[in-house]
Design a protein around this motif. Structure first.
Motif, short mmCIF file in Angstrom:
data_model
loop_
_atom_site.label_atom_id
_atom_site.label_comp_id
_atom_site.label_asym_id
_atom_site.label_seq_id
_atom_site.Cartn_x
_atom_site.Cartn_y
_atom_site.Cartn_z
N LYS A 126 -9.16 -38.08 -7.89
CA LYS A 126 -9.91 -36.93 -8.28
C LYS A 126 -11.22 -37.10 -7.80
N PRO A 127 -11.50 -36.37 -6.55
CA PRO A 127 -12.69 -36.78 -5.72
C PRO A 127 -13.62 -35.49 -6.63
N LEU A 128 -14.99 -36.26 -7.08
CA LEU A 128 -16.07 -35.64 -7.65
C LEU A 128 -17.08 -35.85 -6.99
N GLY A 129 -18.52 -35.07 -7.20
CA GLY A 129 -19.66 -35.54 -6.39
C GLY A 129 -19.90 -33.96 -5.98
N ALA A 130 -21.34 -34.00 -5.62
CA ALA A 130 -21.92 -32.64 -5.11
C ALA A 130 -21.74 -32.59 -3.73
N ALA A 131 -22.78 -32.51 -2.98
CA ALA A 131 -22.90 -32.20 -1.54
C ALA A 131 -23.15 -33.59 -0.93
N MET A 132 -22.99 -33.80 0.47
CA MET A 132 -23.32 -34.92 0.99
C MET A 132 -23.46 -34.45 2.61
N THR A 133 -24.01 -35.21 3.56
CA THR A 133 -24.33 -34.84 4.72
C THR A 133 -24.10 -35.98 5.69
N LEU A 134 -23.34 -35.83 7.01
CA LEU A 134 -22.97 -36.69 7.93
C LEU A 134 -23.86 -36.27 9.38
N GLY A 135 -24.33 -37.17 9.77
CA GLY A 135 -24.92 -36.90 11.13
C GLY A 135 -24.63 -37.83 12.24
N PRO A 136 -25.42 -38.04 13.29
CA PRO A 136 -25.29 -38.61 14.46
C PRO A 136 -24.66 -40.09 14.36
N SER A 137 -25.24 -40.67 13.19
CA SER A 137 -24.97 -41.95 13.03
C SER A 137 -23.63 -42.30 13.02
N ILE A 138 -22.58 -41.36 12.36
CA ILE A 138 -21.07 -41.72 12.05
C ILE A 138 -20.34 -40.63 12.75
N LEU A 139 -20.75 -39.53 13.05
CA LEU A 139 -19.84 -38.33 13.78
C LEU A 139 -19.21 -38.76 15.12
N PRO A 140 -19.74 -39.70 15.74
CA PRO A 140 -19.14 -39.96 17.09
C PRO A 140 -17.57 -40.67 16.55
N VAL A 141 -17.55 -41.25 15.51
CA VAL A 141 -16.35 -42.09 15.24
C VAL A 141 -15.39 -40.91 14.41
N THR B 130 -30.39 -41.59 -13.47
CA THR B 130 -29.02 -41.08 -13.87
C THR B 130 -28.82 -39.70 -13.45
N THR B 131 -27.76 -39.28 -12.92
CA THR B 131 -27.43 -37.95 -12.44
C THR B 131 -26.29 -37.31 -12.68
N LEU B 132 -26.27 -36.06 -12.83
CA LEU B 132 -25.31 -35.34 -13.16
C LEU B 132 -24.99 -34.51 -11.82
N VAL B 133 -23.68 -34.18 -11.21
CA VAL B 133 -23.54 -33.63 -10.31
C VAL B 133 -22.43 -32.60 -10.40
N GLY B 134 -22.25 -31.55 -9.46
CA GLY B 134 -21.17 -30.75 -9.49
C GLY B 134 -21.17 -29.80 -8.46
N VAL B 135 -20.18 -28.83 -8.49
CA VAL B 135 -19.93 -27.85 -7.50
C VAL B 135 -19.48 -26.56 -8.02
N LYS C 183 -21.18 -37.57 -14.15
CA LYS C 183 -22.16 -38.18 -14.26
C LYS C 183 -22.17 -39.61 -13.59
N VAL C 184 -23.44 -39.93 -12.87
CA VAL C 184 -23.39 -41.16 -12.18
C VAL C 184 -24.84 -41.73 -12.60
N TYR C 185 -24.63 -43.16 -12.81
CA TYR C 185 -25.78 -43.98 -12.86
C TYR C 185 -26.11 -44.66 -11.73
N LEU C 186 -27.08 -44.11 -11.19
CA LEU C 186 -27.85 -44.72 -10.02
C LEU C 186 -28.55 -46.02 -9.80
N GLU C 187 -28.16 -47.09 -9.27
CA GLU C 187 -28.60 -48.29 -9.11
C GLU C 187 -28.67 -48.62 -7.66
N HIS C 188 -29.49 -49.74 -7.43
CA HIS C 188 -29.49 -50.33 -6.14
C HIS C 188 -29.82 -51.59 -6.04
N LYS C 189 -29.07 -52.38 -5.03
CA LYS C 189 -29.08 -53.67 -4.80
C LYS C 189 -28.51 -54.24 -3.50
N MET C 190 -29.53 -55.05 -2.68
CA MET C 190 -28.83 -55.48 -1.26
C MET C 190 -28.41 -57.02 -1.51
#
Length: 462
Positions: free
Chosen positions: A44-59, A194-199, A300-307
């Motif tokens: 069940k693909p969820l999510g709002a908008a996203m973008t792809l640019g030159p760093s991946i479009l050649p693939v 924390t983020t709520l997304v939709g289309v 709803k997405v809980y946004l965390e980060h870590k490397m």
């Protein structure tokens, strides 16, 4: 799944997200046996908008996906930052990237990309409803044990299963028991939002005439710890995201605990928080768009980060959010996950054999090629999150400065961003478009040798 002796490995991919699906497509083209195991019983693909640019479009061009992607996309022209009253604070044009790279950034509803990627995977090579309980390595093989009491064995295991990766937890637990795990890898992810997304459903063009333009600007609004983003996507729809920024670690922990099991009630509470906020369309409110969004398309997405430091162990390797969870402000989380898939596929194509020594060598090369670039985008994502929604006076000052950078600074940054464009080195390379320089990439030893052999034999070189 049996694993007879062969030069090419059998690869088990855990997770049918974008990185897992792209890796599957690449392995399909590389003639490497694989299977995808997804925990969800129904995709069940969820999510709002996203973008792809030159760093991946050649693939995408290499795989014949680019034109299909454009059919469900708009070209990204700029992003506009507004205050909580929708007054424009500043904007930044993005069209400079096309001249440098030859690629126009593509913006679309995330489910559209997911559907496209999923359509390219043979149905017999993906299994849903597979919850992984543990991993076992024995006799130079890796086996996943599933909740349905089934086991699946291969030569290599790829953890493409997100920020809370079961594969990562399994290998980290073993490494920790042997005191091999770096201390930083045992620490929790750092909370941010924390983020709520939709289309939305299809909208009335008379009320939202900007949707008929065929290109778009991303509208960011924010203030008092809240930010809301609007992006026009094909189908006369608007993808939106509403985010709450945590002011401190304690608040983040409380919010995470109280939302351990998110459901309609939690969504309703957050919707109420944003329902009355203004949008720059026909004097409307954020609630207008939320009300025009099918409930099953709101998540709803809980946004965390870590490397993370550790990306592989024995016969298991991590990609995407499983090894570098980024904040979405820079739009680089999915891009970097897919770049991981590209470089890992290249390393697996050049795998000498299925011994542990060769697999470790391939994994080491994969991390070495990706670490610096992923780290840089991880840092950028944190910086841009502060630019868009920072609360402190210093963050507001950075936001003002960022939005009024001289054109030459923007152009230089665009040139740097566009220079890293990894491709599948075992496929014919996409042409280098644009005027900017492209960073060199390790060539495939095997592919180069095979092409030379074809040339000597008078065959067709691709």
């Amino acid at each position: 799944m049996s694993s007879p002796e062969r030069d090419s490995p059998i690869v088990l991919i855990v997770g049918a997200g974008l990185s897992g699906l792209l890796l599957a497509q690449l392995l399909e083209r590389a003639n490497i046996e694989y299977h995808v195991y997804e925990r969800a019983s129904k995709v069940k693909p969820l999510g709002a908008a996203m973008t792809l640019g030159p760093s991946i479009l050649p693939v995408f061009e290499q795989l014949g996906l680019l034109e299909d992607l454009k059919k469900v996309s708009y070209e990204v022209k700029a992003f506009v930052l507004r205050d909580e009253n929708t007054k424009i604070i500043g904007s930044m044009a993005l069209n400079g990237q096309k001249e440098i790279s030859g690629y126009e950034g593509q913006l679309f509803a995330r489910p559209a990309l997911y559907d496209l990627m999923l359509s390219r995977i043979p149905t017999k090579k993906i299994t849903l409803g597979k919850k992984i309980l543990r991993i076992e390595e024995k006799d130079n093989k890796v086996t996943i044990h599933c909740a349905d009491n089934c086991t699946h064995t291969g030569d290599i295991l790829v953890g493409a299963d997100g920020a809370y990766s079961t594969v990562r937890k399994s290998i980290y637990d073993e490494m920790a028991s042997k005191r091999l795990l770096p201390k930083s890898d045992s620490e929790d992810l750092e909370a941010g939002y924390t983020t709520l997304v939709g289309v939305t459903s299809t909208l009335d063009l008379e009320k939202y005439p900007m949707l008929a333009e065929g290109s778009c600007s991303s509208e960011f609004m924010g203030g008092n710890g809240r930010s809301w983003v609007l992006m026009a996507v094909p189908g006369n729809r608007i993808a939106w995201a509403c985010s709450l920024q945590f002011q401190n670690v304690e608040e983040a922990k409380r919010h995470k605990f109280s939302n351990a099991e998110w459901g309609p009630e939690a969504n309703a509470a957050m919707i109420k928080e944003f329902h009355h906020l203004p949008i720059p369309y026909s004097g409307g409110k954020m609630g207008d768009l939320i009300d025009l969004t099918p409930p099953d398309m709101i998540s709803k997405v809980y946004l965390e980060h870590k490397m993370f430091e550790t990306w592989y162990y024995k016969r298991s390797v991590l990609v995407g959010d499983a090894c570098h969870k980024m904040l979405p402000a820079a739009g680089q989380g999915a891009v970097n996950a897919m770049q991981d898939a590209v470089i890992l596929a290249n390393c697996l194509y050049d795998l000498k054999n299925n011994t542990q020594e060769s697999i470790t060598e391939a994994f080491k090369s994969y991390r070495a090629q990706r670490w610096h670039h992923a780290r840089e985008q991880y840092d950028n994502s944190k910086f841009l999150a502060k630019v868009v929604g920072g609360l402190s006076w210093s963050e507001r000052l950075v936001r003002t400065i960022f939005l009024h950078l001289p054109k030459w600074v923007v152009d230089k940054n665009n040139e740097k961003m566009c220079s890293y464009r990894p491709q599948a080195t075992f496929l014919p390379m996409a042409p280098f478009h644009g005027t900017g320089a492209v960073l060199p990439q390790l060539p495939s030893v095997r592919y180069t040798r095979e092409q030379e052999e074809k040339k000597k034999a008078g065959g067709v070189v691709v």
